[in-house]
Write an enzyme that holds these catalytic residues in place. Structure first.
Site, PDB file in Angstrom:
ATOM      1  N   GLY A  46       0.841  -1.188   0.000  1.00  0.00           N
ATOM      2  CA  GLY A  46       0.000   0.000   0.000  1.00  0.00           C
ATOM      3  C   GLY A  46       0.876   1.237   0.000  1.00  0.00           C
ATOM      4  CD  GLN A 183      -2.808  -7.755  -3.643  1.00  0.00           C
ATOM      5  OE1 GLN A 183      -3.553  -8.338  -4.434  1.00  0.00           O
ATOM      6  NE2 GLN A 183      -1.610  -7.324  -4.000  1.00  0.00           N
ATOM      7  CG  ASP A 224       0.160   1.536  -5.725  1.00  0.00           C
ATOM      8  OD1 ASP A 224       0.743   1.155  -4.690  1.00  0.00           O
ATOM      9  OD2 ASP A 224      -0.933   1.076  -6.084  1.00  0.00           O
TER      10      ASP A 224
END
Length: 321
Positions: A46, A183, A224
């Site tokens: 993350g 995830q 990201d």
């Protein structure tokens, strides 16, 4: 509630995200090598959490002595796509001339700042979602994990869900499983269950069908790395969701801290995309699901053009402003 990543008694302490949902456990990381290994195998993951990891990696290097800048560079390169990792390293490293205590103080401030920042970004985004969709219980769709496990302690896209739930504006959440490392199924579903929010896990390739059947009011994702023009690098599969959402007239909302915006990159075509081991695709829980010797195309991220993003919200508001 325990932070996803923290500093305790001279060690970096993390929630091991490789063990969830079956086992909740923490790991103590005492060396730069241990931290890099945890980043590489996604025990820490993350973008915001990686920013904290980058800063704490510099603390570990500074306390160990030796070639601090070289060790910090190793941490920064552990994952190439998430800009927060190198940002966290650079911010902590800038304090090195003031001594180890100054590096640690900066890293600790970054931990506190991350939670404040993501609470504000997700609060602002929750109001945008309600403006777009109406003040009613909403059916939301998420991809990958952008909750507290992806940050120090709150969440970005999933932080929006926490705000909406507090106001009574969540009907349910559809959780993309997020192949190949799941995830969504492992981490987002675990967070939603922990919060008592109704959810269903769906295969990634069922998301467009769910939209076509009127089961989705809004898509919420994190990021990201964000280029200066608003192109968004996020977990692989995000681009396809954005295309499907646009086709069905569904808002596609990105939530991330301002530190995820990389102004040195004008557009998404310049973002380096990490490619991971073929074994993540050809094997599941260590069991082969493809013929022996099969190769795989396994990019960890894709880039969604800004033209497909309904709203991109940071703690300072919409981006680009």
């Amino acid at each position: 509630m325990q932070r996803t990543i923290d500093w305790m008694d001279g060690s970096v302490v993390i929630i091991d995200q490789c063990a969830l949902p079956g086992t909740y456990r923490t790991l103590r990381l005492d060396t730069v090598d241990e931290l890099i290994d945890a980043i590489a195998r996604l025990a820490i993951r993350g973008a915001p959490a990686l920013g904290a990891a980058g800063a704490l990696g510099v603390v570990l290097a500074a306390r160990a002595g030796g070639a601090v800048s070289e060790e910090a560079a190793r941490v920064a390169k552990a994952r190439p796509t998430a800009v927060n990792l190198s940002w966290g390293v650079a911010r902590a490293l800038a304090k090195l001339p003031e001594g180890v205590d100054a590096v640690l103080a900066e890293a600790l401030e970054m931990l506190d700042e991350d939670e404040r920042t993501n609470r504000e970004a997700s609060r602002l985004a929750s109001e945008v979602v309600l403006d777009l969709c109406g003040r009613r219980p909403l059916r939301l769709l998420t991809h990958c994990n952008a909750g507290r496990l992806a940050t120090v302690g709150w969440g970005t896209a999933l932080g929006v869900v926490w705000h909406l739930q507090a106001g009574g504006f969540v009907d349910s959440v559809l959780v993309d499983e997020t192949r190949p490392l799941l995830q969504g199924a492992r981490l987002t579903a675990w967070e939603l269950a922990e919060a008592g929010i109704p959810y269903r896990v769906l295969p990634d390739n069922a998301a467009a069908a769910a939209m076509s059947r009127g089961l989705v009011d809004c898509v919420l994702v994190g990021a990201d790395r964000i280029a200066a023009n608003g192109d968004v690098a996020n977990k692989i599969g995000t681009y396809g969701l954005a295309i499907a959402a646009r086709h069905h007239g569904i808002p596609f909302v990105v939530v991330a801290p301002q530190s995820t915006v990389d102004y040195s990159i004008p557009g998404g075509g310049s973002i380096v995309i990490e490619e991971r081991s073929p074994a993540e695709v050809t094997h599941l829980a260590g069991v082969a699901i493809a013929p022996p010797g099969a190769d795989a195309f396994n990019p960890a991220f894709d880039v969604t053009p800004a033209s497909l993003v309904t709203a991109l919200i940071t703690e300072t508001g919409p981006h680009p402003a």
